[in-house]
Design an enzyme around this catalytic site. Structure first.
Site, PDB file in Angstrom:
ATOM      1  N   ASP A  43      60.867  29.285  12.045  1.00  0.00           N
ATOM      2  CA  ASP A  43      60.272  29.330  10.572  1.00  0.00           C
ATOM      3  C   ASP A  43      60.916  30.218   9.720  1.00  0.00           C
ATOM      4  OD1 ASP A  43      57.348  27.720   9.029  1.00  0.00           O
ATOM      5  OD2 ASP A  43      58.769  29.214   7.955  1.00  0.00           O
ATOM      6  N   GLU A  92      61.574  21.391   2.715  1.00  0.00           N
ATOM      7  CA  GLU A  92      60.977  21.812   1.387  1.00  0.00           C
ATOM      8  C   GLU A  92      60.028  20.504   1.006  1.00  0.00           C
ATOM      9  OE1 GLU A  92      61.187  24.236  -0.730  1.00  0.00           O
ATOM     10  OE2 GLU A  92      62.470  25.369   0.671  1.00  0.00           O
ATOM     11  N   THR A 108      67.665  22.086   3.410  1.00  0.00           N
ATOM     12  CA  THR A 108      66.686  22.048   4.495  1.00  0.00           C
ATOM     13  C   THR A 108      66.358  20.721   5.142  1.00  0.00           C
ATOM     14  OG1 THR A 108      65.733  24.053   3.708  1.00  0.00           O
ATOM     15  CG2 THR A 108      64.221  22.337   4.922  1.00  0.00           C
ATOM     16  N   THR A 133      57.194  11.125   5.902  1.00  0.00           N
ATOM     17  CA  THR A 133      56.087  10.714   4.890  1.00  0.00           C
ATOM     18  C   THR A 133      55.998   9.411   4.334  1.00  0.00           C
ATOM     19  OG1 THR A 133      55.607  11.461   2.475  1.00  0.00           O
ATOM     20  CG2 THR A 133      57.974  11.848   3.014  1.00  0.00           C
ATOM     21  N   ASP A 134      55.021   8.961   4.075  1.00  0.00           N
ATOM     22  CA  ASP A 134      54.656   7.487   3.399  1.00  0.00           C
ATOM     23  C   ASP A 134      55.554   7.501   2.057  1.00  0.00           C
ATOM     24  OD1 ASP A 134      53.163   9.121   1.605  1.00  0.00           O
ATOM     25  OD2 ASP A 134      51.389   7.880   1.974  1.00  0.00           O
ATOM     26  N   GLU A 135      55.973   8.670   1.369  1.00  0.00           N
ATOM     27  CA  GLU A 135      56.745   8.470   0.190  1.00  0.00           C
ATOM     28  C   GLU A 135      57.940   7.808   0.317  1.00  0.00           C
ATOM     29  OE1 GLU A 135      56.489  11.822  -2.415  1.00  0.00           O
ATOM     30  OE2 GLU A 135      54.673  12.473  -1.487  1.00  0.00           O
ATOM     31  N   TYR A 157      62.550  14.517  -3.448  1.00  0.00           N
ATOM     32  CA  TYR A 157      61.923  15.105  -2.414  1.00  0.00           C
ATOM     33  C   TYR A 157      62.017  13.947  -1.258  1.00  0.00           C
ATOM     34  CZ  TYR A 157      57.991  15.276   1.186  1.00  0.00           C
ATOM     35  OH  TYR A 157      57.341  15.169   2.179  1.00  0.00           O
ATOM     36  N   ALA A 159      63.562  11.161  -1.391  1.00  0.00           N
ATOM     37  CA  ALA A 159      64.875  10.937  -0.977  1.00  0.00           C
ATOM     38  C   ALA A 159      65.519  11.706   0.143  1.00  0.00           C
ATOM     39  CB  ALA A 159      65.805  10.817  -2.134  1.00  0.00           C
ATOM     40  N   LYS A 161      63.664  13.155   2.652  1.00  0.00           N
ATOM     41  CA  LYS A 161      62.962  12.593   3.819  1.00  0.00           C
ATOM     42  C   LYS A 161      63.418  11.401   4.240  1.00  0.00           C
ATOM     43  CE  LYS A 161      60.127  14.692   5.234  1.00  0.00           C
ATOM     44  NZ  LYS A 161      60.011  15.987   6.441  1.00  0.00           N
ATOM     45  N   ASN A 186      49.053  11.569   2.309  1.00  0.00           N
ATOM     46  CA  ASN A 186      48.647  12.966   1.957  1.00  0.00           C
ATOM     47  C   ASN A 186      47.731  13.779   2.513  1.00  0.00           C
ATOM     48  OD1 ASN A 186      50.247  12.128  -0.410  1.00  0.00           O
ATOM     49  ND2 ASN A 186      48.931  13.211  -1.927  1.00  0.00           N
ATOM     50  N   LYS A 281      57.714  13.115 -13.790  1.00  0.00           N
ATOM     51  CA  LYS A 281      58.744  12.260 -13.973  1.00  0.00           C
ATOM     52  C   LYS A 281      58.846  11.451 -12.682  1.00  0.00           C
ATOM     53  CE  LYS A 281      61.965  14.927 -16.432  1.00  0.00           C
ATOM     54  NZ  LYS A 281      63.363  15.647 -16.110  1.00  0.00           N
TER      55      LYS A 281
HETATM   56  P1  NAD Z   1      54.820  23.258   3.879  1.00  0.00           P
HETATM   57  O1  NAD Z   1      55.515  23.480   2.694  1.00  0.00           O
HETATM   58  O2  NAD Z   1      53.277  23.873   3.914  1.00  0.00           O
HETATM   59  O3  NAD Z   1      55.663  24.135   5.075  1.00  0.00           O
HETATM   60  C1  NAD Z   1      56.751  24.043   5.440  1.00  0.00           C
HETATM   61  C2  NAD Z   1      57.318  25.024   6.217  1.00  0.00           C
HETATM   62  O4  NAD Z   1      58.479  24.918   6.632  1.00  0.00           O
HETATM   63  C3  NAD Z   1      57.112  26.647   5.857  1.00  0.00           C
HETATM   64  O5  NAD Z   1      56.521  27.236   6.878  1.00  0.00           O
HETATM   65  C4  NAD Z   1      58.488  26.876   5.390  1.00  0.00           C
HETATM   66  O6  NAD Z   1      58.713  28.169   5.474  1.00  0.00           O
HETATM   67  C5  NAD Z   1      59.224  26.192   6.575  1.00  0.00           C
HETATM   68  N1  NAD Z   1      60.713  26.031   6.162  1.00  0.00           N
HETATM   69  C6  NAD Z   1      61.195  25.835   4.984  1.00  0.00           C
HETATM   70  N2  NAD Z   1      62.713  25.525   5.060  1.00  0.00           N
HETATM   71  C7  NAD Z   1      62.816  26.081   6.285  1.00  0.00           C
HETATM   72  C8  NAD Z   1      64.247  26.154   6.989  1.00  0.00           C
HETATM   73  N3  NAD Z   1      65.273  26.062   6.142  1.00  0.00           N
HETATM   74  N4  NAD Z   1      64.185  26.491   8.167  1.00  0.00           N
HETATM   75  C9  NAD Z   1      63.103  26.819   8.791  1.00  0.00           C
HETATM   76  N5  NAD Z   1      61.765  26.923   8.119  1.00  0.00           N
HETATM   77  C10 NAD Z   1      61.640  26.506   6.868  1.00  0.00           C
HETATM   78  O7  NAD Z   1      54.949  21.847   4.194  1.00  0.00           O
HETATM   79  P2  NAD Z   1      53.664  20.996   5.103  1.00  0.00           P
HETATM   80  O8  NAD Z   1      52.827  20.330   3.907  1.00  0.00           O
HETATM   81  O9  NAD Z   1      53.180  21.480   6.102  1.00  0.00           O
HETATM   82  O10 NAD Z   1      54.664  19.671   5.690  1.00  0.00           O
HETATM   83  C11 NAD Z   1      55.072  19.710   6.855  1.00  0.00           C
HETATM   84  C12 NAD Z   1      55.824  18.431   7.116  1.00  0.00           C
HETATM   85  O11 NAD Z   1      55.227  17.237   6.769  1.00  0.00           O
HETATM   86  C13 NAD Z   1      57.225  18.343   6.212  1.00  0.00           C
HETATM   87  O12 NAD Z   1      58.298  17.642   6.771  1.00  0.00           O
HETATM   88  C14 NAD Z   1      56.685  17.410   5.086  1.00  0.00           C
HETATM   89  O13 NAD Z   1      57.762  16.534   4.524  1.00  0.00           O
HETATM   90  C15 NAD Z   1      55.708  16.221   5.920  1.00  0.00           C
HETATM   91  N6  NAD Z   1      54.645  15.750   5.077  1.00  0.00           N
HETATM   92  C16 NAD Z   1      53.764  16.471   4.431  1.00  0.00           C
HETATM   93  C17 NAD Z   1      52.781  16.200   3.877  1.00  0.00           C
HETATM   94  C18 NAD Z   1      51.491  16.556   3.015  1.00  0.00           C
HETATM   95  O14 NAD Z   1      50.890  16.293   2.426  1.00  0.00           O
HETATM   96  N7  NAD Z   1      51.633  17.983   3.130  1.00  0.00           N
HETATM   97  C19 NAD Z   1      52.582  14.630   3.537  1.00  0.00           C
HETATM   98  C20 NAD Z   1      53.678  13.655   4.223  1.00  0.00           C
HETATM   99  C21 NAD Z   1      54.621  14.331   4.982  1.00  0.00           C
END
Ligand code: NAD
Length: 329
Positions: A43, A92, A108, A133-135, A157, A159, A161, A186, A281
């Site tokens: 991380d 991200e 990222t 993600t469902d998005e 975002y 796009a 994913k 979500n 937006k």
């Molecule tokens: P989060 O933003 O809470 O955590 C992301 C983590 O990734 C953080 O610990 C960050 O430090 C780390 N990170 C970011 N850039 C990095 C890099 N370049 N190298 C190493 N580590 C890096 O995200 P989350 O909500 O836990 O989401 C996790 C995954 O689930 C993501 O891929 C997100 O797209 C997907 N997702 C999340 C949701 C949601 O509701 N939160 C829904 C659908 C999908």
């Protein structure tokens, strides 16, 4: 005795990744705890990554933490070579930030995923779970998207994913790499950075502030508790099929307005705590995923009751003020 499976978990200090790690390495009575795995978290610790999220497993002999970037080719190569499987959460993840600037999202989410996949291929990784993600499907007015739906992402975002999903799946089709993609709705629960709706609204209300409701508040989302998401990801990692995509939903669809009313009730606040703000937006109206495949093929079934789990989430933010107050300006 079968040797343990070594799993590299990217983004394991974030919201969902840390819950995945805490659960797998947690007490054996938890349905998803696994005594046969060792986990290394990679991380970068961006604003969303918090090492404290991993405190409960830090002393486990089956846990290691590496502070680093998934775009760092040398580091990724070294780590992937030493592991059997990858579960890839790092991203991200906040749509609003991607609207302000998408560069870090491409770096990222797209380049980082490519870097991991390249290494996975070089070292013959056994299984690569890509958490999406469902998005990526875009908005749906009626019904629910199945995994066969073409991708029509709207935000920068989603796009990025969608791009990384396709790159991951291309590694299966072209090279035969065992890639499995999950697309969830979500998420909500404890330890979520207070920028997404549920933790932002809870912590605003606890701090005596108003909550910003986008547009007319009619946007609809399906809410998935992190426990249920971890259940889905584990089923896919352990029993899923190479090259397959699995939708994971929670089954509770609410408009943002309905969700806000529930949060106001839970936090003992009234409608005057809501501030109506200009819509995001390109705000997608509704996301909805059809989860028939993961239910039928892998036995997925969400266990958490929304009302109960939301109340539990509110209690967690109430009891853990120090955790979130340090993030707030
Ligand atoms: P989060 O933003 O809470 O955590 C992301 C983590 O990734 C953080 O610990 C960050 O430090 C780390 N990170 C970011 N850039 C990095 C890099 N370049 N190298 C190493 N580590 C890096 O995200 P989350 O909500 O836990 O989401 C996790 C995954 O689930 C993501 O891929 C997100 O797209 C997907 N997702 C999340 C949701 C949601 O509701 N939160 C829904 C659908 C999908």
């Amino acid at each position: 005795m079968t040797p343990p499976t070594n799993i590299l978990v990217t983004g394991g200090a974030g919201f969902i990744g840390s819950h995945y790690v805490r659960t797998l390495l947690g007490p054996p009575m938890l349905p998803e705890s696994r005594e046969d795995v060792r986990i290394t978290v990679l991380d970068k610790l961006t604003y969303a990554g918090n090492p404290a999220n991993l405190d409960s497993v830090r002393d486990s002999g089956r846990f290691a933490f590496v502070h680093g970037d998934i775009c760092d080719t040398g580091l990724v190569d070294e780590l992937v070579a030493a592991h059997d499987q990858v579960v890839h959460f790092a991203a991200e993840s906040h749509v609003d930030r991607s609207i302000v600037g998408g560069g870090e999202f491409v770096r990222t989410n797209v380049v980082g995923t490519q870097t991991l996949l390249d290494a996975a291929l070089r070292h013959g990784i056994e299984t690569f779970v890509h958490v999406s993600t469902d998005e990526v499907y875009g908005s749906v007015d009626e019904g629910s998207w199945t995994e066969r739906e073409p991708l029509r992402p709207s935000s920068p975002y989603s796009a990025t994913k969608a791009s990384s999903d396709l790159i991951a799946l291309a590694h299966h089709r072209t090279h035969g790499l065992d890639v499995r993609v999950t697309r969830c709705s979500n998420n909500y629960g404890h330890h979520q950075y207070p920028e997404k709706l549920i933790p932002l609204f809870i912590t605003n209300l606890m701090a005596g502030r108003k909550v910003p409701l986008y547009g007319d508040g009619r946007n609809v989302r399906d809410w998935l508790h992190i426990d249920d998401h971890v259940q889905g990801i584990e089923l896919v990692r352990a029993q899923g099929c190479p090259g397959e995509v699995y939708n994971i939903g929670g089954g509770t669809e609410l408009s943002n307005r309905e969700l806000t009313e529930r949060l106001l009730d839970e936090c003992g606040a009234g409608p005057d705590s809501v501030e109506h703000v200009a819509d995001r937006k390109g705000h997608d109206h509704r996301y909805s995923v059809d989860c028939t495949k993961i239910r039928a093929q892998l036995g997925y079934a969400p266990r958490r009751d929304f009302a109960e789990a939301l109340a539990e989430t509110v209690r967690w933010y109430h009891d853990n003020r120090a955790w979130w107050e340090s993030f707030r300006v």
